[in-house]
Every structure is written in C-alpha cells, then in structure tokens.
Write a protein that holds these residues in place. Structure first.
Motif, mmCIF file in Angstrom:
data_model
loop_
_atom_site.group_PDB
_atom_site.id
_atom_site.type_symbol
_atom_site.label_atom_id
_atom_site.label_comp_id
_atom_site.label_asym_id
_atom_site.label_seq_id
_atom_site.Cartn_x
_atom_site.Cartn_y
_atom_site.Cartn_z
ATOM 1 N N TYR A 8 -5.974 8.215 0.390
ATOM 2 C CA TYR A 8 -6.294 7.432 -0.696
ATOM 3 C C TYR A 8 -7.310 8.377 -1.504
ATOM 4 O O TYR A 8 -8.250 7.666 -1.979
ATOM 5 C CB TYR A 8 -7.558 6.394 0.021
ATOM 6 N N LYS A 9 -7.037 9.568 -1.634
ATOM 7 C CA LYS A 9 -7.574 10.171 -2.628
ATOM 8 C C LYS A 9 -6.587 11.378 -3.203
ATOM 9 O O LYS A 9 -5.551 11.642 -2.622
ATOM 10 C CB LYS A 9 -8.830 11.094 -1.862
ATOM 11 N N LYS A 10 -6.643 11.626 -4.634
ATOM 12 C CA LYS A 10 -5.868 12.602 -5.271
ATOM 13 C C LYS A 10 -6.098 14.061 -4.471
ATOM 14 O O LYS A 10 -7.217 14.488 -4.530
ATOM 15 C CB LYS A 10 -6.265 12.666 -6.641
ATOM 16 N N ILE A 11 -5.014 14.675 -4.220
ATOM 17 C CA ILE A 11 -5.204 15.915 -3.445
ATOM 18 C C ILE A 11 -3.973 16.778 -3.876
ATOM 19 O O ILE A 11 -3.110 16.440 -4.765
ATOM 20 C CB ILE A 11 -4.804 15.565 -1.972
ATOM 21 N N TYR A 28 -2.012 7.120 -2.150
ATOM 22 C CA TYR A 28 -2.688 6.333 -3.330
ATOM 23 C C TYR A 28 -3.744 7.212 -4.101
ATOM 24 O O TYR A 28 -4.524 7.887 -3.650
ATOM 25 C CB TYR A 28 -3.604 5.215 -2.779
ATOM 26 N N GLU A 29 -3.129 7.924 -5.164
ATOM 27 C CA GLU A 29 -3.841 8.694 -6.122
ATOM 28 C C GLU A 29 -5.245 8.481 -6.576
ATOM 29 O O GLU A 29 -6.173 8.916 -6.683
ATOM 30 C CB GLU A 29 -2.920 9.238 -6.997
ATOM 31 N N HIS A 30 -5.076 7.021 -7.278
ATOM 32 C CA HIS A 30 -6.352 6.390 -7.724
ATOM 33 C C HIS A 30 -6.103 4.869 -6.917
ATOM 34 O O HIS A 30 -5.745 4.122 -7.642
ATOM 35 C CB HIS A 30 -6.193 6.290 -9.133
ATOM 36 N N SER A 52 -11.891 10.282 0.725
ATOM 37 C CA SER A 52 -13.413 10.590 0.892
ATOM 38 C C SER A 52 -14.170 9.184 0.342
ATOM 39 O O SER A 52 -13.538 8.660 -0.530
ATOM 40 C CB SER A 52 -13.830 11.745 0.222
ATOM 41 N N GLY A 53 -15.367 8.944 0.602
ATOM 42 C CA GLY A 53 -16.173 8.017 -0.031
ATOM 43 C C GLY A 53 -15.976 6.595 0.426
ATOM 44 O O GLY A 53 -16.894 5.675 0.453
ATOM 45 N N THR A 293 -12.465 25.407 -4.445
ATOM 46 C CA THR A 293 -12.969 24.849 -3.185
ATOM 47 C C THR A 293 -12.435 23.432 -2.754
ATOM 48 O O THR A 293 -12.135 23.196 -1.753
ATOM 49 C CB THR A 293 -14.605 24.454 -3.575
ATOM 50 N N ARG A 294 -12.165 22.707 -4.031
ATOM 51 C CA ARG A 294 -11.539 21.343 -3.500
ATOM 52 C C ARG A 294 -10.359 21.359 -2.796
ATOM 53 O O ARG A 294 -9.842 20.521 -1.904
ATOM 54 C CB ARG A 294 -11.438 20.412 -4.881
ATOM 55 N N THR A 295 -9.680 22.422 -3.609
ATOM 56 C CA THR A 295 -8.351 22.890 -2.526
ATOM 57 C C THR A 295 -8.609 23.206 -1.115
ATOM 58 O O THR A 295 -7.457 22.645 -0.325
ATOM 59 C CB THR A 295 -7.492 23.846 -3.219
#
Length: 326
Positions: A8-11, A28-30, A52-53, A293-295
């Motif tokens: 449930y997060k864009k990766i 679910y990208e968004h 996340s979140g 870092t996000r990758t």
C-alpha cells in the motif's frame, strides 16, 4: 501457491519485481483510505502487508485473518499495535540502519539552518531586501564549540553526535534509558538527566521514539528550563512535543528558534502558527528522503516480507518474542 501480499505504498519497480518472484501481489501505489473496498477485499486472504504510515490495529487485523507479517518501510513503527500483532503471532518489521546516515544529515542540516537562519536569509536575498551589509538583527548563532543535547541516543542520535563532535567540536550531552558506551568513547558524550541536559545545552535535539512515555515529553516546563538562546530540533515524532507550548516558547522568545521535520498532524495545516514564525525552520518530514535511501528501505522491507513468508527470520523483526514460539 505463492503467498499473497498487499503493498500500500509506492515502491521502486525493481523492488516490486523482486517481491513478485516470491509472492502474488496486490499493489496500491496511492491508497487514499484503508476503507477502499478493493483493498479490504484483498486483506481477506493476504499473508503479508508492506507500506508505511497506515494504522495496523485490531480493526484492520480482524479483516486479515491469514496475515503472517506486516512490514513498515520506515524505521518508526508507532503505527503498529504491537501488543495485538504479537498476540496474534503476526511478525512486525521495520527498516532501521539503512536510513541512519541520511536522516542524521537532514537533522544536522536542520540544526545549521535554524542556527544560521539560512532559510530566512535565502528569502531575504530572493525578495530583493539585500541592499546593504546586514546588521545584528539578522545575525545567526554559532554552532561550533557549543553544547548539543540529544534526547534519544539510538542509531540516528549517535550519528548526529558524530557529526557534531568530529565536525564541529561540539560537546555532547545525551539523555537515554541506557548508556551508549560507543558514543561516550568515540564522541565524548556524557549521559545526563533530562533537566540537566535542557538547562546546559545550546541546541536540544529530540530523537526519541514515540511511546506512551514520550508523548508530550517536551512541554511548557521543559521549554522554561532551556536557555534563552537555545535552539530546539525535533526529528523524532510530532507527538513527542506539545506544539502549543512550542509556539509559546518561540513567540515569546523563551527560546531562540526551532527546526522541525515532524508535526502532530501531517501534512501540517497551512494555517498552523508554527508556519508564521521566522525563527522556525519547517521541513516536510523528509529525514530519509533521498532516492538512494528510499530504495534501500524498500528493499529491506521486501526482504523482511519474503524471508518472513518463507519461514525464515526477517532481518528486522521487531517482536522477537515470537521466535521462541516457533
């Protein structure tokens, strides 16, 4: 059949491709709301969740009876109901270490910006106001050879201490539940009681996790203890600070300034009084926000997921008590 996971997060695409080698994926990208009917339907037979979140609580878990693991693509996990997850035998993971240096860079940059009024002076120049030598009313505060107090001397706090002590010859005080012998040995850090840290520090940097004990850890009394020329930095979570007390301390010049990367409500309300203050630098919760870092975070979250669903121990398992039950 491969286990099913809900992301449930864009990766990054390469991370998504890695997960698809081992799992069936609903992506679910968004995702604007976890009440999305399609998302709720996917939870019914999901074995894993990655994002996340989102609040992973009893209400959501009741809709995911086959869930075995939840993976945060972040170091924080205050969105997890850890008691409920552990009770159900569901593994919980996060992504520590990979974001330590990047976040420490951001937080120390925030400290420098607040002390030297960098953002304010940037606007000053761009607004065409620089038509003479600046006067004392626009002077900043030295950072080098000052006292930095760090509340929460974990991985990121230690990395901040390294930058401060080795790069700027700062004296390091810290408040933590346990001693950090590594920081003491390498950076001369001194463990102190919270009130001593607040009264002696030129810069107070809050890096503690959000727990019941740390909610509103810094409030009216704590700001009153700080030096009048102190600068407060929050890189932890917004709820660790009483924002009304912070606004008062800044508007009355009880402290000199603040640098913030986190807020009680995110995104912050555009009309929030903190956004009206010239002595406050405000960032959009961007501590780990670099592509590299996000990758790395996404790959670690994916590795946690894949290994957990294959019967192995995830690299970043939080509720390690589950290991004894295997």
């Amino acid at each position: 059949m491969k286990p099913k996971v809900v992301i449930y997060k864009k990766i990054p695409q390469e991370v998504l491709s890695y997960i698809k080698q081992y799992c069936r994926v609903s992506y679910y990208e968004h995702l604007e709301s976890w009440s999305n009917p399609e998302f709720l339907n996917d939870l019914k037979d999901a074995h894993g969740m990655l994002g996340s979140g989102m609040s992973i609580n009893k209400k959501l878990l009741d809709r995911a009876p086959q869930l075995k693991i939840v993976c945060n693509a972040s170091v924080g996990y205050n969105n997890f109901d850890m008691d409920e997850l552990t009770l159900r035998g569901i593994m919980a993971t996060n992504t520590p270490d990979v974001l330590t240096d990047t976040t420490a860079d951001t937080i120390f940059g925030l400290l420098l910006s607040a002390a030297r009024r960098i953002c304010e002076m940037d606007r000053y120049v761009k607004d065409g106001k620089w038509n003479r030598l600046i006067g004392e009313d626009l002077f900043g505060i030295d950072v080098h050879h000052k006292v930095l107090g760090i509340i929460g001397m974990g991985r990121i706090g230690t990395a901040i201490a390294k930058r401060a002590n080795l790069g700027f010859d700062m004296e390091i005080l810290y408040h933590n539940r346990s001693r950090n012998e590594n920081a003491e040995k390498l950076y001369g850090a001194k463990k102190t009681e919270l009130d001593d840290l607040l009264s002696k520090s030129d810069f107070v940097c809050l890096m503690t996790p959000l727990t019941e004990e740390t909610k509103n850890l810094i409030s009216y009394r704590e700001f009153e203890i700080m030096k009048k020329n102190a600068i407060f930095i929050n890189g932890s979570r917004g709820e660790t600070v009483n924002e009304k007390a912070l606004v008062k301390a800044l508007t009355t010049r009880q402290i000199a300034g603040a640098g913030l990367d986190v807020y009680k409500e995110e995104p912050i309300n555009p009309n929030h009084p903190l956004l009206k203050l010239n002595n406050t630098v405000t960032l959009p919760h961007m501590g780990s926000a670099t592509a590299e870092t996000r990758t790395k975070m996404a790959f670690l979250a994916a590795e946690n997921m894949v290994r957990g669903l294959s019967g192995e121990t995830p690299p970043s398992l939080i509720n390690t008590t589950l290991l004894s039950a295997r």
